[in-house]
Design an enzyme around this catalytic site. Structure first.
Site, short mmCIF file in Angstrom:
data_model
loop_
_atom_site.label_atom_id
_atom_site.label_comp_id
_atom_site.label_asym_id
_atom_site.label_seq_id
_atom_site.Cartn_x
_atom_site.Cartn_y
_atom_site.Cartn_z
N ASP A 167 -0.68 1.07 8.70
CA ASP A 167 0.40 0.16 8.31
C ASP A 167 0.46 -0.94 9.37
OD1 ASP A 167 2.87 -1.16 8.04
OD2 ASP A 167 3.83 0.60 7.17
N TYR A 227 5.77 -11.21 5.08
CA TYR A 227 6.99 -12.00 5.31
C TYR A 227 7.50 -11.91 6.73
CZ TYR A 227 8.67 -7.35 3.86
OH TYR A 227 8.86 -5.99 3.71
N LYS A 228 6.81 -11.19 7.60
CA LYS A 228 7.22 -11.12 9.00
C LYS A 228 6.44 -12.17 9.80
CE LYS A 228 8.11 -6.12 8.60
NZ LYS A 228 9.56 -6.17 8.43
#
Length: 440
Positions: free
Chosen positions: A233, A258-259
């Site tokens: 991940d 989106y980070k």
């Protein structure tokens, strides 16, 4: 925020790290020579920063220090015009023709090729589609099925005990689908836990609470030595530091965009499938978009070749167009330079916290490892007493320093090197000291 943003609430482990106990007034000169020196150092570091010009590519409020890019990245300026064009021209005027004429149909692979170099993947191995959770299910089931082809008795799935909760939920579901059992172990105990029954190992590259960076090369190698496959991940590492998936032989990887990739709220996630495994990848979610001939509308499923096999249904064009535009900020940017600035920023922030926040009525201690090799791109500070973390963060936000908190008692500050400045780091630490009543 998304399901992997503000919902990331879980008990924080007592991870080892560097201590940082304790600002001051708005005028740093009023705090004495040490504070004035830090403010001057921040200016000098920004002046020498080779990535400083990238800040102008983002929509940022000069009155705000934004240190929550590890939950939702800032808006790249180019995205607004791109979305306007997609809506008004591609959708508004071309309508259905845009699937071919505007390249909508091939967007998952095309955008995947933009993500690939940021995670150290060669061509044809990354597809962008669906959410991280959906891609995680594909990867876990796919990994277990490949492991069980040669050894049907491999019936155990090892999971990072400190994982983001959704990863654990998906792992349990993947285990039910494949007849496996799940065993949660701390990452430092994975080597000892590996054995002949291990089918796959699911690990987080960076711990979302503490910011600790896991040893991806060593853990991947250990899993392979035991005959197991790896699923990583990358939600808190993609776009923040080198990952080198191909170089380290990672089997599967997933991550959000989106980070640190700044794709926007709910932007689609990515799935990496190592090239050598792609023809054996049996996805638990076969869909018409991953069919070898999707418009044949055949009753039987024949999987496509390559990364396309990771697709499922119709892609989210608006979100994917925003992400494609956002990834343009990476043109001519080296991930190694991003990593160097990330470490310099977090080092400097910890020094500023030690100077500004020492001796406060509320204590703070870093949970993030001091060693560079074990640090991601965030700093997690544990409050003493823990119940003060939420009100402290609320007050920081009210004063223009935006981070977030995780229960129990953790203040999180994410450093996105593309737009975070050293002045941001110094101001954040100074305001933190003011809020907790630190050194004056």
């Amino acid at each position: 925020m998304s399901d992997r943003g503000s919902a990331e609430a879980a008990d924080a482990p007592a991870a080892e790290g560097s201590a940082a106990e304790g600002p001051a007034a708005e005028d740093p000169a009023a705090e004495g020579p040490a504070a004035e020196a830090l403010a001057a150092e921040a200016l000098a570091l920004d002046a020498a920063d080779p990535l400083a010009a990238l800040r102008e590519r983002f929509v940022l409020d000069p009155a705000t220090v934004y240190l929550d890019g590890n939950s939702l990245g800032a808006l790249p300026k180019a995205v607004e015009a791109r979305l306007a064009d997609v809506v008004s021209r591609e959708w508004g005027r071309l309508r259905i023709r845009s699937w071919a004429e505007s390249g909508w149909w091939t967007m998952p692979e095309r955008v995947g090729e933009l993500v690939a170099p940021l995670v150290g993947a060669g061509p044809g191995q990354v597809v962008v589609s669906d959410s991280t959770s959906v891609n995680l299910l594909k990867a876990l089931v796919g990994a277990v099925r490949i492991a069980q082809e040669q050894a049907p008795d491999r019936g155990e799935l090892l999971v990072d005990a400190a994982t983001f909760p959704t990863d654990g939920y998906i792992a349990e579901s993947a285990a039910r689908l494949t007849g496996c059992t799940v065993r949660a172990v701390p990452p430092e105990e994975v080597h000892a836990a590996l054995g002949p029954r291990t089918a796959a190992v699911l690990l987080n590259h960076v711990d979302y609470r503490t910011g600790e960076l896991r040893a991806l090369p060593a853990l991947t190698s250990a899993a392979h030595a035991a005959g197991a496959l790896t699923v990583w991940d990358l939600c808190h590492s993609a776009g923040a530091l080198p990952v080198d998936l191909d170089a380290h032989g990672v089997d599967f990887a997933v991550g959000c965009t989106y980070k640190f990739l700044n794709g926007g709220p709910g932007s689609p996630a990515f799935l990496y499938v190592r090239g050598a495994l792609q023809e054996r990848f049996d996805s638990p979610l076969p869909g018409w978009n991953s069919h070898a001939d999707p418009f044949a509308m055949a009753p039987d499923y024949t999987p496509a070749s390559g990364a396309v096999r990771g697709r499922v249904g119709t892609p989210d064009i608006l979100s994917m167009a925003a992400l494609e535009s956002a990834l343009g900020v990476w043109d001519e940017v080296r991930i190694q330079d991003v990593r160097a600035k990330s470490l310099a920023l977090t080092d400097f922030f910890l020094r500023c916290v030690a100077a500004h926040a020492a001796g406060g009525a509320i204590g703070v201690r870093s949970l993030t490892p001091a060693e560079h090799a074990r640090r991601g791109s965030q700093i997690a500070l544990l409050c003493d007493p823990p119940e003060q973390a939420e009100p402290v963060m609320e007050e920081l936000i009210a004063r223009g320093v935006v981070g977030d908190f995780r229960r129990p008692g953790v203040l999180r500050f994410g450093f996105t090197p593309l737009y975070t400045s050293f002045r941001d780091a110094e101001r954040a630490a100074r305001v933190l000291g003011e809020v907790i009543g630190g050194a004056r």
